[in-house]
Design a protein around this motif. Structure first.
Motif, PDB file in Angstrom:
ATOM      1  N   UNK A  30       3.513   7.957   7.019  1.00  0.00           N
ATOM      2  CA  UNK A  30       4.249   7.212   8.044  1.00  0.00           C
ATOM      3  C   UNK A  30       5.531   6.582   7.494  1.00  0.00           C
ATOM      4  N   UNK A  31       5.629   6.457   6.159  1.00  0.00           N
ATOM      5  CA  UNK A  31       6.850   5.952   5.531  1.00  0.00           C
ATOM      6  C   UNK A  31       7.520   7.037   4.686  1.00  0.00           C
ATOM      7  N   UNK A  32       7.171   8.272   4.929  1.00  0.00           N
ATOM      8  CA  UNK A  32       7.746   9.377   4.160  1.00  0.00           C
ATOM      9  C   UNK A  32       6.769   9.910   3.129  1.00  0.00           C
ATOM     10  N   UNK A  33       7.080  11.050   2.568  1.00  0.00           N
ATOM     11  CA  UNK A  33       6.142  11.752   1.695  1.00  0.00           C
ATOM     12  C   UNK A  33       6.253  11.357   0.219  1.00  0.00           C
ATOM     13  N   UNK A  34       7.373  10.781  -0.169  1.00  0.00           N
ATOM     14  CA  UNK A  34       7.583  10.499  -1.588  1.00  0.00           C
ATOM     15  C   UNK A  34       7.210   9.049  -1.931  1.00  0.00           C
ATOM     16  N   UNK A  35       7.503   8.620  -3.179  1.00  0.00           N
ATOM     17  CA  UNK A  35       7.027   7.321  -3.651  1.00  0.00           C
ATOM     18  C   UNK A  35       8.175   6.461  -4.156  1.00  0.00           C
ATOM     19  N   UNK A  36       8.622   5.528  -3.319  1.00  0.00           N
ATOM     20  CA  UNK A  36       9.661   4.564  -3.711  1.00  0.00           C
ATOM     21  C   UNK A  36       8.955   3.313  -4.224  1.00  0.00           C
ATOM     22  N   UNK A  37       8.377   3.415  -5.406  1.00  0.00           N
ATOM     23  CA  UNK A  37       7.532   2.350  -5.953  1.00  0.00           C
ATOM     24  C   UNK A  37       8.302   1.058  -6.206  1.00  0.00           C
TER      25      UNK A  37
ATOM     26  N   UNK B  28       0.821  -1.215   0.000  1.00  0.00           N
ATOM     27  CA  UNK B  28       0.000   0.000   0.000  1.00  0.00           C
ATOM     28  C   UNK B  28       0.855   1.266   0.000  1.00  0.00           C
ATOM     29  N   UNK B  29       0.508   2.168  -0.868  1.00  0.00           N
ATOM     30  CA  UNK B  29       1.150   3.473  -0.964  1.00  0.00           C
ATOM     31  C   UNK B  29       0.601   4.384   0.134  1.00  0.00           C
ATOM     32  N   UNK B  30       1.495   4.839   1.022  1.00  0.00           N
ATOM     33  CA  UNK B  30       1.096   5.762   2.096  1.00  0.00           C
ATOM     34  C   UNK B  30       1.833   7.087   1.958  1.00  0.00           C
ATOM     35  N   UNK B  31       2.215   7.416   0.734  1.00  0.00           N
ATOM     36  CA  UNK B  31       2.936   8.667   0.490  1.00  0.00           C
ATOM     37  C   UNK B  31       2.021   9.867   0.701  1.00  0.00           C
ATOM     38  N   UNK B  32       2.594  11.066   0.700  1.00  0.00           N
ATOM     39  CA  UNK B  32       1.844  12.278   1.014  1.00  0.00           C
ATOM     40  C   UNK B  32       0.659  12.537   0.105  1.00  0.00           C
ATOM     41  N   UNK B  33       0.763  12.122  -1.175  1.00  0.00           N
ATOM     42  CA  UNK B  33      -0.338  12.386  -2.110  1.00  0.00           C
ATOM     43  C   UNK B  33      -1.606  11.598  -1.779  1.00  0.00           C
TER      44      UNK B  33
ATOM     45  N   UNK C 208      14.661   8.733  -5.021  1.00  0.00           N
ATOM     46  CA  UNK C 208      14.194   8.063  -3.805  1.00  0.00           C
ATOM     47  C   UNK C 208      14.359   6.555  -3.932  1.00  0.00           C
ATOM     48  N   UNK C 209      13.944   5.997  -5.078  1.00  0.00           N
ATOM     49  CA  UNK C 209      14.049   4.563  -5.303  1.00  0.00           C
ATOM     50  C   UNK C 209      15.504   4.127  -5.381  1.00  0.00           C
ATOM     51  N   UNK C 210      15.866   3.177  -4.552  1.00  0.00           N
ATOM     52  CA  UNK C 210      17.234   2.644  -4.563  1.00  0.00           C
ATOM     53  C   UNK C 210      17.359   1.433  -5.487  1.00  0.00           C
TER      54      UNK C 210
END
Length: 313
Positions: A163-170, A90-95, A203-205
């Motif tokens: 809760x896991x940060x504002x951006x999207x490490x898809x 689940x995506x919990x990013x700021x958007x 963001x994505x590593x």
């Protein structure tokens, strides 16, 4: 209650012939070895009393039955599971805090609507082993694989946007979902990856192709779901989701409102089943105490009646 009972030591039944032979041929002085203070246990005079004769042989027979150890196997089997092992990502990013995704409840955030629909999906998948990954700027396993739907639903209800940060490490989230399912031995591994945005640059590593290869290596079928709009600057990348689905054997979906998202989860709910092995245990129930109890009672009654009979002489 006594169906299926067998004896652990059935050959001890032949001990009865020893007592029969001794009753006919021996001058019995041996019973005192077995029953102290009952030296007259099997004297010929006992035959004069039918009741004493019956009690004597009832004691012998019941003790032999107890020594034979009657038992019953009662298998205990954990409820068979015929489902998938599923990673909910689940995506919990700021958007995900955006409102208006559900026209029936315009004040609810996109993430709150998603949580409600996901919890409903969890409760319907009664035979599945389900785990949870949450991601934003980074990803983490919020729940390992579990059959306990109530605990998992409670965890989902406590998730918060950001809760896991504002951006999207898809792509990192995809790889984390693979890690969750990696140790599974199920033939059917499914990942449902929900997001509302692009992978944020820097963001994505983990590169996308690497994450997809990881899923393919583990035989994981990925169902990506894009929520919101593809037209907005921060909307999800349909081409990326379709690539993930195509290469892993899944199907990509898009939902612009709550109703469409519910329909998507209903479609996924119809995934074909595959068996997950269940554990079987076997308990031995012993019943020797029943004949032993009868033997002790009959022996006590025999001794009482025999002594009383001797006192009246």
């Amino acid at each position: 209650m006594f169906d299926g009972i067998y004896f652990e030591f059935p050959k001890l039944v032949f001990v009865i012939f020893f007592f029969i032979a001794c009753a006919s041929l021996c001058k019995m002085k041996m019973p005192s070895i077995y029953f102290p203070h009952t030296t007259v246990f099997m004297k010929n005079t006992v035959s004069a009393s039918k009741l004493l004769f019956f009690l004597k042989w009832l004691t012998i027979v019941m003790m032999i039955l107890a020594l034979m150890s009657p038992v019953k196997d009662e298998p205990y089997e954990l409820k068979p599971k015929h489902g998938h092992e599923i990673a909910l990502v689940l995506d919990a990013s700021g958007s995900m805090k955006e409102r208006g995704f559900d026209p029936q409840n315009p004040g609810a955030s996109r993430f709150d609507v998603v949580k409600s629909i996901v919890r409903d999906f969890i409760q319907k998948r009664k035979n599945d082993n389900i785990g949870l990954v949450v991601f934003g700027s980074y990803s983490f396993i919020a729940s390992p694989l579990t059959y306990d739907k109530n605990i998992l639903s409670r965890i989902v209800s406590q998730l918060q946007v950001g809760m896991a940060g504002q951006y999207t490490a898809l792509y990192e989230a995809l790889a984390q979902g693979v890690n969750l399912l990696k140790m599974s031995k199920s033939k059917s591994k499914v990942m449902i990856l929900l997001t509302d945005g692009y992978s944020t640059a820097g963001v994505d590593k983990i590169p996308l192709d690497v994450a997809i290869d990881m899923a393919k290596k583990e035989g994981i079928k990925v169902y990506p779901i894009g929520v919101g709009s593809t037209n907005s600057p921060d909307g999800y990348n349909r081409a990326v989701l379709m690539k993930i689905a195509k290469e892993t054997g899944g199907v990509a979906f898009g939902a612009s409102n709550a109703r469409q998202l519910m329909d998507i989860y209903k479609k996924i709910d119809k995934l074909e089943k595959s068996e997950i092995k269940n554990e079987t245990f076997s308990y031995l129930h012993y019943y020797y105490f029943y004949p032993l109890f009868i033997a002790l009672l009959s022996l006590m009654l025999y001794v009482y009646l025999r002594n009383k009979r001797g006192a009246h002489r």
